[in-house]
Write a protein that holds these residues in place. Sequence first.
Motif, mmCIF file in Angstrom:
data_model
loop_
_atom_site.group_PDB
_atom_site.id
_atom_site.type_symbol
_atom_site.label_atom_id
_atom_site.label_comp_id
_atom_site.label_asym_id
_atom_site.label_seq_id
_atom_site.Cartn_x
_atom_site.Cartn_y
_atom_site.Cartn_z
ATOM 1 N N ALA A 56 1.055 -0.980 0.122
ATOM 2 C CA ALA A 56 -0.085 0.086 0.483
ATOM 3 C C ALA A 56 0.720 0.622 0.357
ATOM 4 C CB ALA A 56 -0.493 0.199 1.018
ATOM 5 N N LYS A 57 1.016 1.793 -0.773
ATOM 6 C CA LYS A 57 1.920 3.306 -1.241
ATOM 7 C C LYS A 57 1.148 4.385 -0.201
ATOM 8 C CE LYS A 57 0.882 3.371 -5.606
ATOM 9 N NZ LYS A 57 1.177 4.030 -6.954
ATOM 10 N N PRO A 58 2.053 5.311 -0.348
ATOM 11 C CA PRO A 58 1.601 6.242 0.729
ATOM 12 C C PRO A 58 0.713 7.019 0.471
ATOM 13 C CG PRO A 58 4.064 6.045 0.283
ATOM 14 C CD PRO A 58 3.357 5.174 -0.395
ATOM 15 N N HIS A 59 -0.067 7.469 1.393
ATOM 16 C CA HIS A 59 -0.842 7.836 2.161
ATOM 17 C C HIS A 59 -2.183 7.195 2.844
ATOM 18 C CE1 HIS A 59 2.506 10.637 2.529
ATOM 19 N NE2 HIS A 59 2.272 11.341 1.512
ATOM 20 N N SER A 60 -2.409 6.122 1.904
ATOM 21 C CA SER A 60 -3.542 4.594 2.569
ATOM 22 C C SER A 60 -3.534 3.582 2.498
ATOM 23 C CB SER A 60 -4.604 5.730 1.390
ATOM 24 O OG SER A 60 -5.566 4.903 1.741
ATOM 25 N N PRO A 61 -4.136 3.073 2.946
ATOM 26 C CA PRO A 61 -4.114 1.164 3.462
ATOM 27 C C PRO A 61 -4.409 1.040 2.199
ATOM 28 C CG PRO A 61 -4.931 2.346 5.418
ATOM 29 C CD PRO A 61 -4.459 2.988 4.415
ATOM 30 N N PHE A 100 -1.390 5.985 6.684
ATOM 31 C CA PHE A 100 -2.319 8.180 6.417
ATOM 32 C C PHE A 100 -0.603 9.365 6.804
ATOM 33 C CE2 PHE A 100 -6.003 6.840 5.635
ATOM 34 C CZ PHE A 100 -6.381 5.444 6.286
ATOM 35 N N PRO A 101 -0.858 10.337 6.632
ATOM 36 C CA PRO A 101 0.514 11.831 6.819
ATOM 37 C C PRO A 101 0.654 11.087 8.214
ATOM 38 C CG PRO A 101 -1.372 12.407 5.149
ATOM 39 C CD PRO A 101 -1.916 10.934 6.287
ATOM 40 N N GLY A 102 1.647 11.495 8.368
ATOM 41 C CA GLY A 102 2.253 11.309 10.215
ATOM 42 C C GLY A 102 2.040 10.432 10.723
ATOM 43 N N ARG A 103 1.445 9.236 10.197
ATOM 44 C CA ARG A 103 1.530 8.101 10.799
ATOM 45 C C ARG A 103 2.196 7.805 12.090
ATOM 46 N NH1 ARG A 103 -2.440 4.686 13.550
ATOM 47 N NH2 ARG A 103 -1.295 3.110 13.671
ATOM 48 N N MET A 104 4.090 7.461 11.439
ATOM 49 C CA MET A 104 5.243 7.031 12.251
ATOM 50 C C MET A 104 5.464 8.235 12.586
ATOM 51 S SD MET A 104 6.259 3.093 9.499
ATOM 52 C CE MET A 104 7.094 3.132 11.738
ATOM 53 N N THR A 162 -7.742 9.445 12.353
ATOM 54 C CA THR A 162 -7.880 10.337 13.692
ATOM 55 C C THR A 162 -6.092 10.608 13.828
ATOM 56 O OG1 THR A 162 -7.266 7.644 14.158
ATOM 57 C CG2 THR A 162 -9.498 8.393 14.474
ATOM 58 N N ASP A 163 -5.102 10.044 12.897
ATOM 59 C CA ASP A 163 -3.809 10.808 13.189
ATOM 60 C C ASP A 163 -3.650 11.870 12.279
ATOM 61 O OD1 ASP A 163 -2.740 7.592 12.753
ATOM 62 O OD2 ASP A 163 -2.265 8.544 14.551
#
Lengths: 512, 253
Positions: free
Chosen positions: A352-357, A476-480, B85-86
């Motif tokens: 799954a490429k950025p930014h969505s599963p 999603f953006p910023g997830r990690m 939510t993030d």
Amino acid sequence: MASSVISSSPFVCKSSSSSKKDLGFSSFTKSSQISIHRCQKKSISRKIVSVMAPQKDRSPGTTGSVKTGMTMTEKILARAAEKSLVVPGDNIWVNVDVLMTHDVCGPGAFGIFKREFGEKAKVWDPEKIVVIPDHYIFTADKRANRNVDIMREHCKEQNIKYFYDITDLGNFKANPDYKGVCHVALAQEGHCRPGEVLLGTDSHTCTAGAFGQFATGIGNTDAGFVLGTGKILLKVPPTMRFILDGEMPSYLQSKDLILQIIGEISVAGATYKTMEFSGTCIENLSMEERMTLCNMVVEAGGKNGVIPPDATTLNYVENRTSVPFEPVYSDGNASFVADYRFDVSKLEPVVAKPHSPDNRALARECKDVKIDRVYIGSCTGGKTEDFMAAAKLFHAAGKKVKVPTFLVPATQKVWMDVYALPVPGSGGKTCAQIFEEAGCDTPASPSCGACLGGPADTYARLNEPQVCVSTTNRNFPGRMGHKEGQIYLASPYTAAASALTGHVTDPREFLQ
Amino acid sequence: MAASLQSVNPTLSRNLSSPNNSSSVAPFRSPFLRFDSTSVSRGFKPLVSFRNASSSAFVTRSAAEPQERKTFHGLCYVVGDNIDTDQIIPAEFLTLVPSNPDEYEKLGSHALVGLPAAYKERFVQPGEMKTKYSIIIGGENFGCGSSREHAPVCLGAAGAKAVVAQSYARIFFRNSVATGEIYPLDSEVRVCDECKTGDVATIELREGDSILINHTTGKEYKLKAIGDAGPVIDAGGIFAYARKAGMIPSAAA
């Protein structure tokens, strides 16, 4: 006609015996006796939610029993609500078998519980609550540490039986009770049982559906309510059926299967619905692989995921718990709101490429994407078999990784397996040895780690706008951590292959 | 009643005060009937805000209150699809416990701080604790991702009153309803494409026919009826609803 004690029932029904596999109908007299004792006002308890025109001029004997098939999820919820029949859309009060919470949401849930039920209130059943610190553990963040302390106080006060505590943050092994990632710990400690209702203050609670139970994530307020009552108001979801048949190729894992499905139906494709997985491929999956599949149901918007229990399930469960349970199975004539069929032998490794599963792509089509790091961990991809798979690929390749490769076992048990279990085909080497030879980072203390970023000092957190291939569940953006970080979700095989080349890589490069 | 409640949780029986008004539930809609969208709640009562409500507020709320019209008015903040939510509240702020009043306020100051830099206008200005935007306009699948209740809580703590989105992720929607922190409304069209951050808008909730009026563009949009969540919202959140249904006793004295 139905008993006159119960008014307004349009059903004509014969009582049928309820077998283990088939709830069937019980007579209304019986169900109403139960329902009256269960916190339903008498004036409401006999409202019927399914509609069928009364059969006039015909006695029950001539119509025969009318049986509406139910899916697994419908059956589990019906039984937990002490009803003989539910249909999708019904709002029902359901008895909860297990409530799980962790360090991030536990304090809030208990805060609400005390506010609503009183400072001196007691939880509905101290043996049905499992408190698992796992999210922000190995950090200097004072608030995070305080939250674990808060949970300790609550568990002491309420006499909660299952609290997997940690006090020595410098050495996780010095904490005999500490487990790690809640969803993996729930399974390993025998809290997942077929047919039950399991709720958790975490979206990936749906993982437990792999055990043939209803498992879903809830917020603090709902959890506070359950703490006091042991019940929750739920709307019965319709079921989407996914039949996966065929032989699983040696380079494919269940992470590829679920990414394939999410890419198919989108991140909202299963919103408010159950995802039920069956088929010959599923039957041949191990429990951990089934957990990976159900884990990401929430990434498609799903309410819960479910897999019919079988010998594999029973073998796993019976070795870990002595609590009795009763599996249920979908009826042959149950209604499904959608039907998907996959021949897994035709599938290829995907990411799954950025930014969505749901931003699905074939791994081999991303081979030009240069990456900065690889992360193997989390409830999705940090279990024993996930590390075994990565180690197997590293060993087959015989090379060193080209980028920093972070390994975070989900639980203490997984960590120990990584250091103790021999990897098949490696001549007796352990995962840890193979990882060291390949130049990976030393396996870290078990927790959720950097899957969700976390406090700034979290191990392997994405603090710069880098490209990371990860066995985790969201990108999603910023997830990690860093908002401009680019996360490619992948299977452990794909992650390991990518580490070896420094680019997103199809594992067939090394596995065939 | 007492016997049934005792079977739920023996400790609760000690807290039983005088029976609540649940006997007067004539206008109360049975939770056990299926709702279709046409037969929905008759109006919207103010959502309970857990910030201010003491437990006794639940006892005094009765089903016989007159049905009110509810209005929200203020500036809009427009976002796109799949706001997870993030982005609403990044994980690093989850150490803040929402039921703690100080930390509740802090959560509000971080609301929507996870939105990418492309969102030049921030929801909460740096250095501020509250937002100037009362209405959030979203696209599809608003609130997807984690089950963290911190998400609707931070939006409410920041001062937002309602979200109008094309669709919601279920846990976020459920948490919004359960907490009463923010009112989740469904639009029928892609309102997010026709509104801009800073537009002045009014939301009018009324029986069967709620609307969003964008005063800046002059356009009006129909909003979908609230559906199954109606009874819970009408009652004032899951606890009040449960008290009305006789599931739990009126709050401890």
